[in-house]
Write an enzyme that holds these catalytic residues in place. Structure first.
Site, short mmCIF file in Angstrom:
data_model
loop_
_atom_site.label_atom_id
_atom_site.label_comp_id
_atom_site.label_asym_id
_atom_site.label_seq_id
_atom_site.Cartn_x
_atom_site.Cartn_y
_atom_site.Cartn_z
N CYS A 118 0.02 -77.00 -10.73
CA CYS A 118 -0.95 -77.48 -11.72
C CYS A 118 -2.41 -77.29 -11.30
O CYS A 118 -3.19 -76.76 -12.09
CB CYS A 118 -0.70 -78.94 -12.05
N ARG A 150 8.01 -77.36 -0.55
CA ARG A 150 8.06 -78.81 -0.38
C ARG A 150 8.87 -79.12 0.86
O ARG A 150 9.92 -78.51 1.09
CB ARG A 150 8.71 -79.48 -1.60
N GLN A 204 9.12 -72.28 -9.46
CA GLN A 204 9.15 -73.12 -10.64
C GLN A 204 8.80 -72.26 -11.85
O GLN A 204 7.84 -71.50 -11.78
CB GLN A 204 8.08 -74.20 -10.47
N ASP A 213 7.11 -72.68 -14.46
CA ASP A 213 6.15 -73.67 -14.89
C ASP A 213 5.36 -73.18 -16.09
O ASP A 213 5.27 -71.98 -16.31
CB ASP A 213 5.16 -73.86 -13.72
N HIS A 230 1.66 -74.72 -18.29
CA HIS A 230 0.77 -75.80 -18.69
C HIS A 230 0.19 -75.45 -20.04
O HIS A 230 -0.23 -74.32 -20.27
CB HIS A 230 -0.33 -76.00 -17.64
N LYS A 264 7.41 -88.66 -20.40
CA LYS A 264 8.05 -87.35 -20.27
C LYS A 264 9.41 -87.30 -20.97
O LYS A 264 10.03 -88.33 -21.20
CB LYS A 264 8.22 -86.99 -18.80
N HIS A 320 2.65 -80.51 -18.95
CA HIS A 320 3.36 -79.74 -17.91
C HIS A 320 4.76 -79.52 -18.45
O HIS A 320 5.37 -80.46 -18.97
CB HIS A 320 3.54 -80.52 -16.61
#
Ligand SMILES: [Zn+2]
Ligand SMILES: [Zn+2]
Length: 682
Positions: free
Chosen positions: A366, A395, A413, A415, A417, A497, A543
């Site tokens: 992000c 991670r 990911q 991902d 946005h 979420k 997200h």
């Protein structure tokens, strides 16, 4: 003197006033007396509280009582059985490995475990020995007796004092420090709530004593024979804290009948055969190395699968109006402080120094994405802005929890946005919800479970903003006629979420997708857009991830299909097998045709089938078997007959389909890949 209890059908039952659950069962009939393993009791004074109790528990006038047995499908009954099995396992282990310290032994879905500190490490090979000792304990038919002890005596039982016998007849000085710690915690918790010291319930079976709330089977023989099985070993920290001792977790399972256990073990074996780590090794897709625990290495065939997944992902994102971006893996620590990741997430991050400045490896995409947003002025006309990124994040996971592609230390990911105006939020969320279902269906997952999580206690933003966002998420799900589970208070601290769980062919569910509305990040990183009023406004940030992690999703796919992937995903789509040397030239021609398939016709893209040849001097039977083990969807056998007629002998997923003209076969295969057809599941 007598008392009356009420049975589940509402009828009263008269009992002696010292009656127990066992007595009630006996009064109903001898068969029930034999089958009874526990009671479900509701006291007249507390009609809202139903307790599961031992058969030895006393009954009182006015109680409502149901007898719990292992016959029928009572989940409480099998839970009591599994729980008792964990005690029997602990007893067997202490017998076989004197000096073992036992910690906790709860039931879990489909089984139980118990954590131990062994004097010497044990191995999987020891499990059979432990099972044998458990069978002995079962045949000894030891009663499980409950004791209510004052705290001092309970501490003496499990403490490290001189061995002997306490006032209740229980042994003292067992030297079980984990139990002592648990008792001390019980005391602290009780004092905090009620200001009084509790009694401690302890159970004894033969020489073995354990701290437990109960209830249990009345005696060890009720566990049955052939009904339990120890399944595996794992490491686990005491109380899940890595600062504590590493214990050995022994897993087992138990079922009411031998038949149920056998069916479960068969399903487990199926799952073992479908284990993606095994398939990954057998099909040469990926590997793990000591040089980087938890960091997967993808082999050529693994990358074919990866690229097939990602090619599809990209195509669909272009169609859905996303732009793709890429942001750096390492960025200044200061950015992560500003984004809040440093504060909330630093224990899971990796750090480094560049030019004497502190940097961090990104655990999420992000903040990088936001810098791209901020790189130029944004107007309301630019919104909604949908920026997707296949971002590789790192991670720090504990080494003990690493598990193939499911739990790794880096992953990619998928991902995105989305930046939009508050008015656009609903349409954007709707778009993502539909997109999510569309993508899962393409990969063969049509059973999707959805959870909506709302404002947690620790959160930022005004009530009004939260209510509106939660309202938008719920409104989208409702208007799309999507059923969902509400998880109140389970949202992220920065916004509500929606989570998406897909169900695989073995009935397991996997949380993959998520849509999170974020009020915090636009504020923290100060992003704005210029409205029609020429003023600066805060955009809403969403997200979202669909597959979650490409690596993990690959693992899920491999297990869902047992390695028999849809042809469009298969790393090897067709394998040519010449019967004899004299067919080698024709086999090469077939291979060239397959590899060039569709190239002349752009409408038939994607092109270039993944085809290989196996012309080893092994028998044709052996090569067919090997290809089947490699889960190649199409095996093409070429011999005299095929060579003369320009055909291939087609075996589709183990089924002999006979000869097909080469051209027609290739067209059909290209169509199957291009349309991304799904195979039937077994
Ligand atoms: Zn217990
Ligand atoms: Zn994000």
């Amino acid at each position: 003197m007598t008392l009356y209890v009420t049975l589940p059908d509402g009828s009263p039952l008269e009992l002696d006033d010292d009656a127990t659950v066992a007595g009630a069962a006996a009064a109903i009939g001898p068969r029930l007396a034999k089958a009874a393993i526990a009671g479900r009791v509701t006291a007249a004074a507390t009609p809202d509280v139903t307790l599961l109790v031992d058969v030895s528990a006393a009954l009182h006038d006015g109680d409502a009582v149901a007898i719990v047995t292992l016959k029928g499908d009572d989940p409480d009954a099998v839970d009591i059985q599994r729980h008792t099995a964990s005690h029997v396992m602990a007893q067997a282990i202490v017998r076989l490995f004197p000096g073992t310290r036992y910690a906790i032994g709860p039931t879990i879905e489909n089984g139980f475990y118990y954590d131990f500190q062994f004097p010497e490490p044990i191995a999987e090979a020891d499990l059979a020995r432990i099972e044998k000792e458990m069978a002995k304990i079962v045949s000894q038919n030891l009663p499980l007796e409950r004791f209510e002890l004052p705290v001092d005596e309970a501490l003496a039982v499990f403490g490290a004092g001189a061995p002997g016998t306490g006032p209740s007849g229980l042994p003292v000085g067992l030297g079980q420090p984990f139990k002592v710690e648990l008792i001390e915690d019980l005391v602290t918790a009780a004092e905090a709530v009620e200001g009084e010291v509790p009694t401690i319930s302890v159970y004894r079976q033969g020489e073995f004593v354990d701290l437990c709330r109960g209830p249990h089977l009345p005696s060890t023989n009720k566990l049955g024979s052939g009904t339990f099985k120890l399944t595996s070993l794992a490491g686990a920290y005491w109380r899940g804290d890595e600062k504590n001792a590493m214990l050995t977790r022994v897993y087992g399972t138990a079922f009411a009948s031998k038949e149920e256990l056998a069916a479960y073990l068969e399903a487990l074996e199926l799952a073992r055969q479908r284990d993606h780590r095994r398939i990954g090794r057998d099909l040469d897709l990926f590997s793990f190395h000591e040089e980087g625990p938890g960091f997967p290495f993808f082999h050529p065939k693994g990358m074919r699968l990866w690229n097939a997944m990602v090619d599809y992902w990209r195509e669909e994102h272009v169609r859905a109006g996303y732009e793709e971006i890429s942001t750096p893996v390492i960025l200044r620590r200061e950015l992560w402080e500003r984004s809040g990741h440093w504060e909330n997430y630093k224990d899971n991050m990796y750090f480094t120094t560049i030019d004497e400045q502190p940097y961090a490896v990104k655990p999420m995409n992000c903040p990088g994405g936001l810098l791209i947003y901020k790189s130029r002025r944004r107007s309301y006309r630019d919104l909604p802005l949908r920026m997707a990124e296949l971002g590789r994040v790192h991670r720090h996971e504990m080494s003990g929890v690493l598990h193939g592609l499911f739990r790794v230390r880096y992953f990619t990911q998928d991902d995105a946005h989305i930046y939009c105006t508050p008015e656009q939020l609903e349409e954007e969320v709707r778009g993502v919800v539909r997109f999510m279902h569309h993508i899962y269906a393409a990969f063969g997952f049509s059973d999707v479970r959805i959870e909506l999580s709302t404002r947690p206690e620790k959160s930022i933003g005004s009530d009004e903003v939260w209510e509106r966002a939660e309202g938008v998420l719920a409104a989208v799900l409702d208007s799309e006629r999507i059923e969902y589970v509400l998880n109140p208070g389970d949202g992220a601290f920065y916004g509500p979420k929606i989570d998406f769980h897909i169900r695989d062919v073995m009935g397991r569910t996997w949380q993959c997708g998520t849509i999170q509305v974020d009020f915090a990040m636009p504020e923290r990183l100060d992003i704005t857009y210029t409205g029609a009023d020429n003023e600066e406004h805060r955009p809403v940030m969403i997200h979202r991830a669909l597959l979650g992690s490409i690596e993990r999703f690959m693992g899920i796919l491999l297990e869902h299909y047992g390695g028999n992937l849809p042809t469009w995903l298969a790393p090897e789509q067709a394998l040519v097998l010449p019967i004899a040397d004299r067919h080698g030239e024709y086999a090469q021609e077939v291979l060239r045709t397959l590899r060039a398939a569709g190239a002349a016709d752009p409408a038939k893209a994607p092109v270039g089938l993944h085809a290989d040849i196996d012309d080893r001097s092994e028998s044709i039977g052996k090569r067919i078997r090997d290809a089947q083990l490699q889960k190649v969807p199409y095996i093409l056998v070429v011999g005299d007959r095929e060579q003369e007629s320009g055909a291939v002998g087609v075996r589709e997923r183990g089924e002999d389909k006979g000869p097909r003209p080469l051209g027609a076969f290739v067209d059909q295969l290209v169509d199957e890949v291009r349309e991304r057809r799904l195979p039937p599941l077994d």
